[in-house]
Write a protein that holds these residues in place. Structure first.
Motif, mmCIF file in Angstrom:
data_model
loop_
_atom_site.group_PDB
_atom_site.id
_atom_site.type_symbol
_atom_site.label_atom_id
_atom_site.label_comp_id
_atom_site.label_asym_id
_atom_site.label_seq_id
_atom_site.Cartn_x
_atom_site.Cartn_y
_atom_site.Cartn_z
ATOM 1 N N ASN A 1 0.779 -1.205 0.138
ATOM 2 C CA ASN A 1 -0.381 0.065 0.171
ATOM 3 C C ASN A 1 0.680 1.388 0.099
ATOM 4 N N ILE A 2 2.095 1.480 0.730
ATOM 5 C CA ILE A 2 2.734 2.084 0.808
ATOM 6 C C ILE A 2 3.468 2.881 -0.643
ATOM 7 N N ALA B 1 11.578 1.203 0.097
ATOM 8 C CA ALA B 1 11.894 1.649 0.581
ATOM 9 C C ALA B 1 12.223 2.352 -0.355
ATOM 10 N N VAL B 2 12.493 1.648 -1.709
ATOM 11 C CA VAL B 2 13.499 2.451 -3.275
ATOM 12 C C VAL B 2 12.879 3.174 -3.522
ATOM 13 N N VAL B 3 11.296 2.491 -3.645
ATOM 14 C CA VAL B 3 10.403 3.304 -4.570
ATOM 15 C C VAL B 3 9.998 4.644 -3.471
ATOM 16 N N VAL B 4 9.458 4.863 -2.255
ATOM 17 C CA VAL B 4 9.476 5.906 -1.871
ATOM 18 C C VAL B 4 11.663 6.808 -1.656
ATOM 19 N N PHE B 5 12.576 6.215 -1.690
ATOM 20 C CA PHE B 5 13.144 7.254 -1.676
ATOM 21 C C PHE B 5 12.843 8.004 -3.588
ATOM 22 N N ALA B 6 13.127 6.426 -4.503
ATOM 23 C CA ALA B 6 13.008 7.637 -5.739
ATOM 24 C C ALA B 6 11.416 8.940 -5.781
ATOM 25 N N VAL C 1 -6.142 3.294 0.258
ATOM 26 C CA VAL C 1 -4.679 4.191 -0.060
ATOM 27 C C VAL C 1 -5.010 5.413 -0.631
ATOM 28 N N LEU C 2 -6.436 6.372 -1.172
ATOM 29 C CA LEU C 2 -7.198 7.061 -1.443
ATOM 30 C C LEU C 2 -6.887 8.517 0.091
ATOM 31 N N LEU D 1 5.193 13.148 0.964
ATOM 32 C CA LEU D 1 5.706 11.889 1.109
ATOM 33 C C LEU D 1 5.845 11.671 2.224
ATOM 34 N N LEU D 2 6.526 12.052 3.688
ATOM 35 C CA LEU D 2 5.587 11.726 4.995
ATOM 36 C C LEU D 2 4.271 11.682 5.426
ATOM 37 N N GLY D 3 4.060 12.920 5.350
ATOM 38 C CA GLY D 3 1.854 12.180 5.515
ATOM 39 C C GLY D 3 1.718 11.142 5.250
ATOM 40 N N ALA D 4 1.954 10.625 3.669
ATOM 41 C CA ALA D 4 1.434 10.080 3.032
ATOM 42 C C ALA D 4 1.738 8.627 4.250
ATOM 43 N N ILE D 5 2.409 8.216 3.979
ATOM 44 C CA ILE D 5 3.267 7.398 4.708
ATOM 45 C C ILE D 5 2.330 7.459 6.273
ATOM 46 N N LEU D 6 2.716 8.227 6.651
ATOM 47 C CA LEU D 6 2.005 8.139 8.160
ATOM 48 C C LEU D 6 0.085 8.076 8.094
#
Length: 335
Positions: free
Chosen positions: A48-49, A177-182, A254-255, A272-277
């Motif tokens: 989901n992330i 983690a790779v997708v979030v970083f990219a 996810v939305l 991104l931080l907000g989306a992950i939280l």
């Protein structure tokens, strides 16, 4: 004070709420605070992330897409079928197929929205049904259980035996983690990322600045498609099977998470931080309800409530339809 660490007001509130919920569940259940359960939440949430990172790019650009979860189902079925037909393949080929097919599905959405001047929510509702209908028609709903050996072999990055079982962190967490970083690099360190924010904030102003709106559409929806492709492959690896409707319905979770994390439905804002939280809050809530023995329908009510609140607070009087109208006008003006 939190601003020093790059944590905004929305992220701060989410951290507080997550901490309170975790404290409550730790006191009311015996298994929530165990390492096994924490790893299970992380493994499950990783798919989901990955979705959330891709969806954030689309929302930042001023669009919306609800077809990505079904698109991921199409990708995993097509990719695994092609890999089996080619004799099995390997991880490199699997990742390449997932990204290419996923990007192609996202590009289809971008083409319909930009070139045919169709509202994004309408396009993705249509492709949601188109993708799912075609998938179920051609597969008859039959699952694939005989996966290539490399895909069905669990890749464990960390494991630890506890009194209640083995705690494991698996490959989807690394891919996440790779997708979030990219995605962070795309949005915060590259010029095209700033262009995506500009287009979402003021489409007409972005056009006058010389930003290629068509290219931004393909980038945003293609990025989400590629992320969805990777998420679909990771879901197949995690479940060790391909079920055509396994990801059906994830798009709402996810939305809700991404808009709860501060992404504006009108575009131009989101982290991104907000989306992950936001995603972690929803995942922890779902896990807590399960541990407390509360009906899963309660979780669906919570997701629906979050979406309603997010739309009400988005600042867009016309809601989702206004997003598409701005793109239609901009596309027409650029011709």
């Amino acid at each position: 004070m939190l601003e020093r660490f790059g944590i905004g007001k929305t992220e701060g509130w989410l951290l507080l709420v997550i901490a309170l919920i975790c404290l409550f569940l730790s006191l009311t259940t015996d298994t929530f605070a165990t390492l096994v359960n924490i790893c299970d939440i992380l493994n499950y949430s990783s798919v989901n992330i990955i979705f959330a990172a891709g969806l954030l790019v689309v929302l930042v650009a001023g669009g919306i897409d609800i077809s990505f979860a079904v698109g991921a189902s199409v990708v995993q079925y097509l990719a695994v079928s092609l890999l089996i037909w080619m004799g099995g393949g390997n991880w490199a080929l699997g990742f390449a197929l997932a990204i290419v097919i996923g990007f192609g599905l996202g590009a289809l959405n971008a083409a319909l929205i930009y070139h045919f001047r169709i509202i994004s929510i309408i396009v993705t509702i249509a492709t949601f049904n188109l993708f799912f209908g075609l998938l179920m028609f051609f597969t008859s709903g039959v699952s694939i259980y005989d996966l290539p050996d490399w895909l069905s072999r669990r890749v464990i990055l960390f494991e630890h035996e506890t009194s209640v079982g083995w705690a494991e962190i698996t490959l989807p967490v690394l891919v996440m983690a790779v997708v979030v970083f990219a995605t962070w690099l795309l949005l915060r360190r590259l010029t095209v990322g700033r262009q995506l924010f500009a287009m979402g904030d003021n489409t007409e102003g972005a056009r006058r600045l010389g930003i290629n709106l068509g290219a931004m559409h393909y980038l945003a929806y293609g990025w989400l498609g590629g992320c969805a492709g990777l998420a679909g492959l990771m879901q197949a690896h995690y479940a060790q099977e391909v079920v055509p409707n396994a990801l059906y319905g994830r798009e709402l979770e996810v939305l809700a998470a991404v808009v709860l994390g501060g992404a504006r439905l009108g575009g131009g804002r989101g982290t991104l931080l907000g989306a992950i939280l936001g995603l972690m809050l929803i995942s922890i809530t779902q896990n807590g309800l399960n541990l407390l023995g509360i009906s899963p329908y309660a979780f669906r009510m919570i997701v629906g409530f979050i979406i309603l609140v997010a739309i009400s607070l988005s600042g867009e009087r016309m809601g989702l339809l206004s997003i598409g109208r701005r793109h239609v006008k901009a596309a027409g003006a650029s011709r």
